[in-house]
Structure formats: structure tokens, C-alpha cells
Write a protein that holds these residues in place. Structure first.
Motif, PDB file in Angstrom:
ATOM      1  N   ALA A 179       0.959  -1.370   0.019  1.00  0.00           N
ATOM      2  CA  ALA A 179      -0.101  -0.019   0.060  1.00  0.00           C
ATOM      3  C   ALA A 179       0.898   1.319  -0.020  1.00  0.00           C
ATOM      4  CB  ALA A 179      -0.770   0.084   1.272  1.00  0.00           C
ATOM      5  N   GLU A 180       1.932   1.174   0.934  1.00  0.00           N
ATOM      6  CA  GLU A 180       2.783   2.468   0.946  1.00  0.00           C
ATOM      7  C   GLU A 180       3.494   2.747  -0.558  1.00  0.00           C
ATOM      8  OE1 GLU A 180       5.084   1.104   4.161  1.00  0.00           O
ATOM      9  OE2 GLU A 180       4.136   2.308   5.655  1.00  0.00           O
ATOM     10  N   CYS A 181       3.911   1.555  -1.170  1.00  0.00           N
ATOM     11  CA  CYS A 181       4.641   1.599  -2.262  1.00  0.00           C
ATOM     12  C   CYS A 181       3.713   2.158  -3.434  1.00  0.00           C
ATOM     13  CB  CYS A 181       5.291   0.448  -2.966  1.00  0.00           C
ATOM     14  SG  CYS A 181       6.139   0.510  -4.503  1.00  0.00           S
ATOM     15  N   CYS A 182       2.307   1.714  -3.373  1.00  0.00           N
ATOM     16  CA  CYS A 182       1.289   2.278  -4.317  1.00  0.00           C
ATOM     17  C   CYS A 182       0.681   3.694  -4.263  1.00  0.00           C
ATOM     18  CB  CYS A 182       0.274   0.992  -4.230  1.00  0.00           C
ATOM     19  SG  CYS A 182      -1.360   1.521  -5.396  1.00  0.00           S
ATOM     20  N   LEU A 183       0.613   4.100  -2.837  1.00  0.00           N
ATOM     21  CA  LEU A 183       0.344   5.176  -2.530  1.00  0.00           C
ATOM     22  C   LEU A 183       1.442   6.433  -3.183  1.00  0.00           C
ATOM     23  CD1 LEU A 183      -1.295   5.007   0.782  1.00  0.00           C
ATOM     24  CD2 LEU A 183      -2.385   5.723  -1.033  1.00  0.00           C
ATOM     25  N   ALA A 184       2.643   6.008  -3.230  1.00  0.00           N
ATOM     26  CA  ALA A 184       3.624   6.966  -3.835  1.00  0.00           C
ATOM     27  C   ALA A 184       3.455   7.434  -4.931  1.00  0.00           C
ATOM     28  CB  ALA A 184       4.997   6.056  -3.620  1.00  0.00           C
ATOM     29  N   ARG A 185       2.898   6.726  -5.827  1.00  0.00           N
ATOM     30  CA  ARG A 185       2.274   7.077  -7.206  1.00  0.00           C
ATOM     31  C   ARG A 185       3.678   7.514  -7.989  1.00  0.00           C
ATOM     32  NH1 ARG A 185      -2.871  10.604  -6.936  1.00  0.00           N
ATOM     33  NH2 ARG A 185      -2.904  10.060  -9.059  1.00  0.00           N
ATOM     34  N   ASP A 186       4.901   7.164  -7.803  1.00  0.00           N
ATOM     35  CA  ASP A 186       6.151   7.198  -8.457  1.00  0.00           C
ATOM     36  C   ASP A 186       6.265   6.176  -9.594  1.00  0.00           C
ATOM     37  OD1 ASP A 186       8.791   7.851  -9.121  1.00  0.00           O
ATOM     38  OD2 ASP A 186       9.545   8.035  -7.061  1.00  0.00           O
ATOM     39  N   PRO A 187       6.516   7.128 -10.951  1.00  0.00           N
ATOM     40  CA  PRO A 187       6.440   6.178 -12.130  1.00  0.00           C
ATOM     41  C   PRO A 187       7.676   5.405 -12.058  1.00  0.00           C
ATOM     42  CG  PRO A 187       5.877   8.576 -12.683  1.00  0.00           C
ATOM     43  CD  PRO A 187       6.252   8.356 -11.124  1.00  0.00           C
ATOM     44  N   TYR A 188       8.733   5.897 -11.388  1.00  0.00           N
ATOM     45  CA  TYR A 188      10.017   5.027 -11.183  1.00  0.00           C
ATOM     46  C   TYR A 188      10.124   3.616 -10.522  1.00  0.00           C
ATOM     47  CZ  TYR A 188      12.274   9.080 -12.846  1.00  0.00           C
ATOM     48  OH  TYR A 188      13.049  10.301 -13.672  1.00  0.00           O
ATOM     49  N   CYS A 189       8.916   3.392  -9.510  1.00  0.00           N
ATOM     50  CA  CYS A 189       8.836   2.620  -8.474  1.00  0.00           C
ATOM     51  C   CYS A 189       7.686   1.625  -8.675  1.00  0.00           C
ATOM     52  CB  CYS A 189       8.855   3.154  -7.379  1.00  0.00           C
ATOM     53  SG  CYS A 189      10.196   4.253  -6.810  1.00  0.00           S
ATOM     54  N   ALA A 190       7.965   0.238  -8.283  1.00  0.00           N
ATOM     55  CA  ALA A 190       6.594  -0.497  -8.091  1.00  0.00           C
ATOM     56  C   ALA A 190       6.829  -1.553  -7.057  1.00  0.00           C
ATOM     57  CB  ALA A 190       6.448  -1.168  -9.558  1.00  0.00           C
ATOM     58  N   TRP A 191       5.818  -2.269  -6.634  1.00  0.00           N
ATOM     59  CA  TRP A 191       5.793  -3.412  -5.635  1.00  0.00           C
ATOM     60  C   TRP A 191       6.025  -4.558  -6.424  1.00  0.00           C
ATOM     61  CZ3 TRP A 191       6.510  -3.730  -0.658  1.00  0.00           C
ATOM     62  CH2 TRP A 191       6.218  -5.039   0.059  1.00  0.00           C
ATOM     63  N   ASP A 192       7.121  -5.445  -5.908  1.00  0.00           N
ATOM     64  CA  ASP A 192       7.377  -6.620  -6.637  1.00  0.00           C
ATOM     65  C   ASP A 192       7.202  -7.695  -5.989  1.00  0.00           C
ATOM     66  OD1 ASP A 192       9.108  -6.714  -4.689  1.00  0.00           O
ATOM     67  OD2 ASP A 192      10.923  -6.612  -5.578  1.00  0.00           O
ATOM     68  N   GLY A 193       6.283  -7.492  -4.752  1.00  0.00           N
ATOM     69  CA  GLY A 193       5.841  -8.989  -4.046  1.00  0.00           C
ATOM     70  C   GLY A 193       6.531  -8.974  -2.739  1.00  0.00           C
ATOM     71  N   ASN A 194       7.711  -8.245  -2.769  1.00  0.00           N
ATOM     72  CA  ASN A 194       8.438  -8.272  -1.501  1.00  0.00           C
ATOM     73  C   ASN A 194       8.864  -6.810  -0.756  1.00  0.00           C
ATOM     74  OD1 ASN A 194       8.605 -11.167  -1.024  1.00  0.00           O
ATOM     75  ND2 ASN A 194      10.154 -11.047  -2.831  1.00  0.00           N
ATOM     76  N   THR A 195       9.140  -5.755  -1.954  1.00  0.00           N
ATOM     77  CA  THR A 195       9.638  -4.713  -1.573  1.00  0.00           C
ATOM     78  C   THR A 195       9.307  -3.802  -2.396  1.00  0.00           C
ATOM     79  OG1 THR A 195      11.865  -5.002  -2.770  1.00  0.00           O
ATOM     80  CG2 THR A 195      11.700  -5.344  -0.220  1.00  0.00           C
ATOM     81  N   CYS A 196       9.448  -2.333  -2.409  1.00  0.00           N
ATOM     82  CA  CYS A 196       9.177  -1.354  -3.287  1.00  0.00           C
ATOM     83  C   CYS A 196      10.594  -0.925  -3.918  1.00  0.00           C
ATOM     84  CB  CYS A 196       8.703  -0.070  -2.519  1.00  0.00           C
ATOM     85  SG  CYS A 196       7.941   1.367  -3.805  1.00  0.00           S
ATOM     86  N   THR A 197      10.512  -1.423  -5.324  1.00  0.00           N
ATOM     87  CA  THR A 197      11.721  -1.417  -6.021  1.00  0.00           C
ATOM     88  C   THR A 197      11.529  -0.466  -7.547  1.00  0.00           C
ATOM     89  OG1 THR A 197      13.558  -2.752  -6.942  1.00  0.00           O
ATOM     90  CG2 THR A 197      11.462  -3.516  -7.034  1.00  0.00           C
ATOM     91  N   VAL A 247       0.065   4.438 -11.256  1.00  0.00           N
ATOM     92  CA  VAL A 247       0.388   6.138 -10.883  1.00  0.00           C
ATOM     93  C   VAL A 247      -0.745   6.870 -11.070  1.00  0.00           C
ATOM     94  CG1 VAL A 247       1.933   7.895 -12.023  1.00  0.00           C
ATOM     95  CG2 VAL A 247       2.810   5.676 -11.823  1.00  0.00           C
ATOM     96  N   ARG A 248      -1.753   6.476 -12.164  1.00  0.00           N
ATOM     97  CA  ARG A 248      -2.697   7.348 -12.399  1.00  0.00           C
ATOM     98  C   ARG A 248      -3.517   7.579 -11.154  1.00  0.00           C
ATOM     99  NH1 ARG A 248      -5.230   9.295 -17.367  1.00  0.00           N
ATOM    100  NH2 ARG A 248      -3.338   8.066 -18.504  1.00  0.00           N
ATOM    101  N   ASN A 249      -3.914   6.400 -10.578  1.00  0.00           N
ATOM    102  CA  ASN A 249      -5.113   6.232  -9.703  1.00  0.00           C
ATOM    103  C   ASN A 249      -4.442   6.140  -8.101  1.00  0.00           C
ATOM    104  OD1 ASN A 249      -7.287   6.608 -11.588  1.00  0.00           O
ATOM    105  ND2 ASN A 249      -6.674   4.446 -12.000  1.00  0.00           N
ATOM    106  N   GLY A 250      -3.394   5.492  -8.105  1.00  0.00           N
ATOM    107  CA  GLY A 250      -2.814   5.269  -6.804  1.00  0.00           C
ATOM    108  C   GLY A 250      -3.792   4.472  -5.630  1.00  0.00           C
ATOM    109  N   ASP A 251      -4.468   3.635  -6.301  1.00  0.00           N
ATOM    110  CA  ASP A 251      -5.545   2.980  -5.274  1.00  0.00           C
ATOM    111  C   ASP A 251      -5.079   1.578  -4.844  1.00  0.00           C
ATOM    112  OD1 ASP A 251      -7.717   2.119  -4.021  1.00  0.00           O
ATOM    113  OD2 ASP A 251      -8.932   2.146  -5.765  1.00  0.00           O
ATOM    114  N   PRO A 252      -4.514   1.419  -3.445  1.00  0.00           N
ATOM    115  CA  PRO A 252      -3.673   0.044  -3.025  1.00  0.00           C
ATOM    116  C   PRO A 252      -5.205  -0.811  -2.893  1.00  0.00           C
ATOM    117  CG  PRO A 252      -3.203   1.947  -1.625  1.00  0.00           C
ATOM    118  CD  PRO A 252      -4.582   2.367  -2.466  1.00  0.00           C
ATOM    119  N   SER A 253      -6.310  -0.506  -2.855  1.00  0.00           N
ATOM    120  CA  SER A 253      -7.406  -1.492  -2.495  1.00  0.00           C
ATOM    121  C   SER A 253      -7.495  -2.340  -3.792  1.00  0.00           C
ATOM    122  CB  SER A 253      -8.563  -0.760  -2.145  1.00  0.00           C
ATOM    123  OG  SER A 253      -9.022   0.312  -3.077  1.00  0.00           O
TER     124      SER A 253
END
Length: 739
Positions: free
Chosen positions: A495-513, A528-534
Motif C-alpha cells: 500500500a505504501e509503495c502504491c500510494l507513492a505514485r512514483d513512475p520509477y517505482c513498483a511493488w514486486d511482491g516483497n519490496t518497493c523497487t 500512477v494514475r489512480n494510486g489505489d492500494p485497495s
């Protein structure tokens, strides 16, 4: 006039009501943290300054820097290592002549490098002020990355007039196209003759009309670009961006600054008679960056500061990002506006302005437009003229943004423009522009505010290496290097990685990378467009995984419940349970319960405040728990034993003085020599401190101890001897140690 889409606004009103709320970055990172944990590197030279010019060379892996008396070559991978320097001072006689002209020999009569371009595959072209005697020279840099060549050729040095400014305080804008240098610069010692000048190459030099305010009126050049217009190179144009004192300003308003864009045709060779060696295709238009007001009057940002040309797949249609500020005494602020080349070309095809009427005001020109239309390039694409010599001889611009660089990033849901904006306080703002439905309805996300210079020097230049994913910034005092992204700082949850909405970053299942397109990882999650962790993050944060802390509060005193989310844009919500099985309710704020930046403050703790407090962060419509605090309240009339958790009744007889009150009094007002008495008191009572080893000062020597300390020591020794001499039955159980 060329109007733009306003992307970002940072402003404040001065003395006129309440200022608009400032833009809040999601993360704010200070210089020490960036340097320690996030790869910030800084480079500076002794006895030098003013790193105004940066030239990024991806092929050689070098960052070329122009400074005072120096040319520097730095490694793009690490600017702190493998530096190469060329000492390029002004000759002694030039410095003395500069000093005789009234300039300061230590601050102004130096060689400040102002121009730095790639000339060919082996050489650079550099120009400096030369102690108010502009000079240019070629720099050999080799052809390959392994060529350790960095050498200045002063034997073929050239006069820098019309290329570099005389005064180090002036800025020159230039572009090297082929073998020709197009410059916007002051061409005299006093800084009064400003011109757009073409030099180098086989063709004759051409300039704007001298001392004619209709051409240029006290301009401050910002940048210049070459943009092709069609498949025919004869249609190519050079665009100059500058600000100047407007000649068409209303009477009685004093000097007014307008932002301008000027164009010239690359194949312009001058005209006839009065236009010999003068531009025949020069046109200029006003760049408008404004905010509509509620009263129908626009607020204009006319102080153009910097330009970044973002290339698209079509080289003929780049996007133009512009930084603006305003010098108004009533309204101060900065803005970012973006223009399309279609809008710019459309403006140059629109009506002209001229002075007409009894009041001699600037109005739209309605008479017959000459043929060929002013500003048209001699080309077979649009006409039959082969040269400008054939044209008929008819003649009738909280912190302030300083510079900008833009990176186009490919994300899972499209491409996004990430803006890096330098400020006048040594910080860089990282902003992503997200479309909301259409290109003309954009949302700007301020992701980070990064303090890249410790001394808060204004950022003078920014360069991006997309290949190495690095940002390079310069100021008067140093050069800095920083990665474009810090994905791990966003948190350890999806959720924290998704809320950042940083185009450089994504959640890979373990960490934000780092997000890399076309990878085979199945668990990449990015929106990035919506940033909806749900939608992206199926795992719901469970209460058991939330960090827990226990606090003690004294009845009648204050207690602080600390909880600060990583995101400065998150809203904090507190819920309360008296016991673990009681229903949750939201903490109500009032005069006693105060919301603060770091948490909530209970000004006067009551027994009813004891219980479980849960801190939540709400951002972009998503709420997640951050911290659970257990508060236990100790009453002022409470017995030595602590009350059971969740109860309000004291555990001892009424009126009995609580064991810790003497200790608190000692801490607040420590009388000399009272520590031993206090410890003896606490030790003799049935307080919780009697069940744990006391924390006493280190033992003193017999000579240094006060008499009372010596007496206490003798008493303890005597008690110990009696205990050892007594029978086992009198001593009590073996594990009943006083410690």
C-alpha cells in the motif's frame, strides 16, 4: 500571444489577506539524510565557484562543468571520483586592464566559463568572460570513453565577443547547430548592446538591429533551441527564449517585464540595404503563463526563468516546459507552464501588433501583410524564394523556481513526465504530472523536496542522465549528483509503495523497487494514475502486524502520543478503545486533547484516558493503521502497587502518598546530597523500584565521598555481615536477594 497549460503553482499573497496554502511534498529529505542513506554526492573546487554550465555526455560517461577559472570533467557514475581539471585563468594583463576599468580584481576580473558545447566527436567548444575580455577555445576530449584526454587548445583561441558575455553576472543563451553558434548575449563592456548573433561556420555573421528597442529591449536571455519544422532543412528554425522590458506596456505603469519567444530561420543570410548582415526572419511573441482570477483579471507570471525542451517521438513537435516567477510587490510566486510547438507556430502565424490611432497604442495590425509573410523561411516548401537576399525591403519577457529538467518515464499504465525543479534555496522538487481524463486537465503530484546543497545555494542548472538514472545539479558553490528515485524509502508494504505514485517505482511482491518495463516479474504492481492500494494490494494490513508501544501517564500531568506518517500529505486519524474488547471510537479533539504535527497531546491526563490508541494514516482515500499505543494512567492517590490495566481504582489505601512522587520532586528540584536519602526511601518501601536493580552513580573514592555517603556505605557493610552471620532459617529463601 502564446498561452499555455499551467501545471504547477507555488505562490503567496503579500499583505492582501490570507495566502494560498503552500504545496506540500509527500516526502521531505534533508541534506544529511540524502548524503548518508540515498547516494547524494557533492563536488567542489578550492578557490573556485559558479558552476553555471553543465554539459552531459552519455557516450563518454562524463559530466563537463564550466566554473571560475576552471573546466572540469567528472564521471557520470560518481562525480566525487576520477575528476580531471583544466586551469583556465585570464591573462595577467587582461586582469589588470579589467581592474583599471573599475572592476573588482578578485571577484569580477576572472575567467568565468559561460559557454560549453559538443563541437564534434573529439572536441568541445568553450567560452569564458576572460576578465571582461571574452575568449573561446576548443577542448580535446577524445573519441571513446577509455580515452583519458582533456586538453585545452589555447594556440587557436578566438575572440569571444558575441558568444560569451563580458560581465560574469550576465547570462548567455546559445546553441551549436552544425558548425554555427547562435547566441543571445550582450556584446559590449557596459552590457547595453544585446543581440541575437550567429557566428562560426562558413557563412557571414548576422545579428539583430543595434540599439533598437523594437527588436530587443533590455533582454535577459534564458535558452535557445533548434527545432526542425519539416523534412526540408530549409524550414528549420532557431527559437530564443528570453524576458525583456515590454515596449507595448500601458502608459503610466512603469517598466513591465514580458516573457518572449523569438524565432529566426536557420538559412537566413541577411537582407538588402538596411538589412545587410541583419536578420530578415526575426519575429517575437509573448509567452503567457497566467491564472484566471475570480474578478475576471488574470494574474500573470512574466519573469521567465528557465526552459526545458522535452523531445517526443516527433522531433518537430517537442513539449516546452517553462519556469516563471513574478516580481510583483503584491503577489509573489512561481509557476510551471507547458507549451506545444503547435501553439507556438500558430501564434507566429497570427496577427501582428503595431502602434496606431490618436493615442499611439499597440493594436492588432489589420492592413495587408507583405509577401512573403515576415518570419517565413526562404524554402520551396512554402514559396519560391531561395534566399533571404531575394526578400523585398519592407520593414515595420515562500521559494522561487530557478530551473527545470524533465524525464519521460514509462510506467505500467502509460508514460509520465517527471519534473525536477530547482529552487533558490538549494532544493529540488520532484513532480509528476498525471492526466485526469484529458491532457488539458492535469494533476500535479509533488513527490519529494530534496535539499541537495547544505548551504542553500540557488540551483543554477539541472541535467538528467536517463541511462544512469542520475540527476546532476549545480550552484555557485558546488555540483551535486543524486539518483532519480529512492523507492525503498516509501515503506515496506504494498500500500505504501502504491500510494507513492512514483513512475520509477513498483511493488514486486516483497519490496518497493525500481520499475523496469518489459520484465518477466509477475508480481509488479504499479498505478500512477489512480494510486489505489485497495485494487492492487490484496493483503490488508492486520492489526497484529502493526507496531505496538506502551506508555505510562501520570494523572493530572500531560502525555504525548507520538505518531507521524512518512507521507506529509497523509491525514492522521486516531481511534480509542478503553479495553481490547471494547468498541473503537474516534478520538475527539478539544482544548484538552490537541492535535500536533508529531501526534496528539493530552494536556491533563485522566483515568478515563487509559486504553488502546490506534494511529491511522489516510491518503488518497485509503486508510491504513500505523501504530498501536497502550496508555496506562497512574493516579496521584494510587498505592505503591500499580493499578490493574483498564481499571481506575487505586490499589492501596486512600490518602497514601505514591512512591514515585518523591522521585519526581527530586528530578524537578534536586537538592544537594539528597540522592542517597531518596534511594534509601525507595529501597525501603514496597515500590516496583525495590524489585529491580537501582541505577546509582559510579562509586566514589573514600576521600571524595561526602560524610553521608560514607555513613550509608558503613551501614550496608554492617547489614551484610549480620546477614552472613545469621542462621540460614533467619536469612530467608536463597533467591530473596535485595537486587
Amino acid at each position: 500571444m502564446i498561452r499555455a497549460l499551467l501545471l504547477l503553482l507555488c505562490s503567496r499573497a503579500v499583505g492582501t489577506g490570507r495566502p494560498p496554502p503552500p504545496a506540500t511534498p509527500r516526502l521531505k529529505l534533508a541534506f544529511p539524510e540524502l548524503q548518508t542513506h540515498h547516494g547524494l554526492r557533492v563536488y567542489e573546487l578550492e578557490r573556485s565557484c559558479c558552476y553555471d554550465v553543465l554539459l552531459l555526455d552519455e557516450e563518454r560517461g562524463r559530466l563537463f562543468v564550466g566554473a571560475k577559472n576552471y573546466l572540469v570533467s567528472l564521471s557520470l557514475d560518481n562525480i566525487s571520483q576520477q575528476d580531471r581539471k583544466i586551469y583556465w585563468p585570464a591573462p595577467v594583463e587582461w586582469r589588470e586592464e579589467c581592474n583599471w576599468a573599475g572592476k573588482d580584481i578578485n571577484t569580477e576580473c576572472m575567467n568565468f566559463v559561460k559557454i560549453l558545447h559538443s563541437y564534434n566527436r573529439t572536441h568541445l567548444y568553450a567560452c569564458g568572460t576572460g576578465a571582461f575580455h571574452p575568449i573561446c577555445a576548443f577542448v580535446e576530449v577524445g573519441q571513446h570513453i577509455e580515452d583519458f584526454v582533456f586538453k585545452l587548445d589555447l594556440q587557436h583561441a578566438e575572440d569571444g565577443k558575441g558568444k560569451s558575455p563580458y560581465d560574469p553576472q550576465h547570462v548567455a543563451a546559445s546553441v551549436l547547430v552544425g558548425e554555427e553558434l547562435y547566441s543571445g548575449v550582450a556584446t559590449d563592456l557596459m552590457g547595453r548592446d544585446f543581440t541575437i548573433f550567429r557566428s562560426l561556420g562558413p557563412r557571414p555573421s548576422i545579428r539583430t538591429e543595434q540599439h533598437d528597442s523594437r527588436w530587443l529591449n533590455e533582454p535577459k536571455f534564458v535558452d535557445v533551441f533548434w527545432v526542425p519544422e519539416s523534412e526540408n532543412p530549409d524550414d528549420d528554425k532557431i527559437y530564443f527564449f528570453f524576458r525583456e522590458t515590454a515596449v507595448e506596456r500601458p502608459q503610466g505603469l512603469g517598466k513591465t517585464s514580458f516573457a518572449r519567444i523569438g524565432q529566426i530561420c536557420r538559412n537566413d543570410v541577411g537582407g538588402q540595404r538596411s538589412l545587410v548582415n541583419k536578420w530578415t526572419t526575426f519575429l517575437k511573441a509573448r509567452l503567457v503563463c497566467s491564472v484566471p482570477g475570480s474578478d475576471g483579471v488574470d494574474t500573470h507570471f512574466d519573469e521567465l526563468r528557465d526552459i526545458f525542451l522535452l523531445q517526443t517521438r516527433d522531433k518537430r513537435n517537442p513539449l516546452v516546459y517553462a519556469i516563471f516567477s513574478t516580481s510583483s510587490s503584491v503577489f509573489q510566486g512561481s509557476a510551471v507552464c507547458v507549451y506545444t510547438m503547435a501553439d507556438i507556430r500558430r501564434a507566429f502565424l497570427g496577427p501582428f501588433a503595431h502602434k496606431e490611432g490618436p493615442s499611439y497604442q499597440w493594436v492588432s495590425y489589420q492592413a495587408r501583410v507583405p509577401y512573403p509573410r515576415p518570419g517565413m523561411c526562404p524554402s520551396k516548401t512554402f514559396g519560391t524564394f531561395s534566399s533571404t537576399k531575394d526578400f523585398p525591403d519592407e520593414a515595420n519577457t515562500p521559494h522561487t523556481f530557478t530551473c527545470i529538467a524533465v524525464d519521460r518515464v514509462t510506467a505500467a499504465d502509460g508514460q509520465y513526465d517527471v519534473l525536477f525543479i530547482g529552487t533558490d534555496v538549494g532544493t529540488v522538487l520532484k513532480v509528476v504530472s498525471v492526466p485526469k481524463g484529458s491532457w488539458h486537465n492535469m494533476e500535479e503530484l509533488l513527490l519529494e523536496e530534496l535539499q541537495v546543497f547544505q548551504d542553500l545555494s540557488p540551483i543554477t542548472s539541472l541535467q538528467i542522465s536517463s541511462k544512469r538514472q542520475q540527476l546532476y545539479a549545480s550552484s555557485v558553490t558546488a555540483v551535486a549528483q543524486l539518483p532519480l528515485h529512492r523507492c525503498s524509502i516509501y515503506g515496506k508494504a504494498c500500500a505504501e509503495c502504491c500510494l507513492a505514485r512514483d513512475p520509477y517505482c513498483a511493488w514486486d511482491g516483497n519490496t518497493c523497487t525500481r520499475y523496469v518495463p518489459n520484465t518477466k516479474r509477475r508480481f509488479r504492481r504499479q498505478d500512477v494514475r489512480n494510486g489505489d492500494p485497495s485494487v492492487l494490494c490484496s493483503e490488508d494490513p492486520q492489526l497484529g502486524s502493526v507496531p505496538q508501544k506502551k506508555l505510562y501517564g501520570v494523572e493530572g500531568s500531560s502525555a504525548f502520543l507520538e505518531c507521524k506518517p512518512k507521507s506529509l500529505q497523509a491525514r492522521v486519524l486516531w481511534t480509542y478503545q478503553h479495553t481490547s474488547d471494547a468498541p473503537k471510537r474516534e478520538v475527539q479533539l478539544d482544548e484538552r486533547v490537541v492535535q500536533m504535527e508529531q501526534g496528539i497531546l493530552l494536556r491533563s491526563v485522566q483515568h478515563a484516558d487509559a486504553g488502546l490508541y490506534l494511529c491511522h494514516a489516510t491518503e488518497h482515500g485509503f486508510t491504513q493503521p500505523l501504530l498501536q499505543l497502550s496508555l496506562e494512567v497512574i493516579g496521584t492517590q494510587q498505592a505503591p502497587g500499580l493499578a490493574p490495566f483498564g481499571t481506575t481504582e487505586p490499589a492501596g489505601p486512600p490518602g497514601h502518598k505514591v512512591w514515585y512522587q518523591d522521585f519526581l520532586q527530586l528530578v524537578d528540584h534536586p537538592p544537594l546530597g539528597a540522592m542517597d536519602k531518596m534511594c534509601e526511601r525507595l529501597w525501603s518501601r514496597g515500590s516496583p523500584l525495590a524489585r529491580r536493580r537501582p541505577l546509582l552513580p559510579p562509586p566514589l573514592s573514600a576521600k571524595a565521598r561526602p560524610p553521608k555517603w560514607r555513613q550509608s556505605t558503613e551501614l550496608r557493610k554492617a547489614r551484610s555481615r549480620r546477614m552472613h552471620e545469621a542462621p540460614r532459617a533467619e536469612r530467608g529463601p536463597r533467591n530473596a536477594s535485595p537486587w
